[in-house]
Design an enzyme around this catalytic site. Sequence first.
Site, PDB file in Angstrom:
ATOM      1  N   ARG A  49       1.113  -1.246  -0.161  1.00 54.81           N
ATOM      2  CA  ARG A  49      -0.128   0.098   0.336  1.00 54.81           C
ATOM      3  C   ARG A  49       0.871   1.535  -0.224  1.00 54.81           C
ATOM      4  O   ARG A  49       0.292   2.658  -0.591  1.00 54.81           O
ATOM      5  CB  ARG A  49      -0.716   0.197   1.307  1.00 54.81           C
ATOM      6  N   GLU A 107       7.888 -12.555  13.035  1.00 53.80           N
ATOM      7  CA  GLU A 107       7.408 -13.476  13.952  1.00 53.80           C
ATOM      8  C   GLU A 107       7.903 -14.788  14.302  1.00 53.80           C
ATOM      9  O   GLU A 107       7.607 -15.859  14.376  1.00 53.80           O
ATOM     10  CB  GLU A 107       6.358 -12.948  14.867  1.00 53.80           C
TER      11      GLU A 107
END
Length: 183
Positions: free
Chosen positions: A69, A106
């Site tokens: 984006r 993560e």
Amino acid sequence: MSTEYEKKISELEKKIKHFPNFPKEGILFWDIFSAISDGAACKLLQGLLIETIKTKFPQAEAVVGLESRGFLFSFSVAAELGIGCLPVRKKGKLPGDVISYKYDLEYGSDTLEIQKDSIKPGLKCVIVDDLIATGGSLNAAIQLLTNCGADVVGCLIIMELESLKGRKNISTDVPIHSLIKYD
């Protein structure tokens, strides 16, 4: 920044919708597309990005849009400012010679790339993205650009999720300006 600037931020914030449990359970998704689907809000956001770069990062010579984006906004802002627009994309999305930066997530890793010939040593860049959450992709983009010899003069983020403390994961002292902050 002025009261008028803050009023514009507030107007934009009213247009951003949030979606609980998207893309998975426990996530609250803040959707910039809900704002930019409205022509007036789209123009308002573009104006805020331009005004902020002119005020906070006037030395910028290029706007770097992060996948995906971020580069929705980078082209129109760069064009209005009369400076270059450079995309930073995920691995395998750019043609030609690229420079890569692999970073840990993560659960796994990812890679960002930029076209090798788009960065000149010392080029003053401002990174634009829609969101800073954990800070991983923003930090990776800063590292990638720095490794290429660019001078990252700042980062301009539309929305920041402060509760995720993404700024703590940025390993440099590059200034970060967020238009809207959510807890």
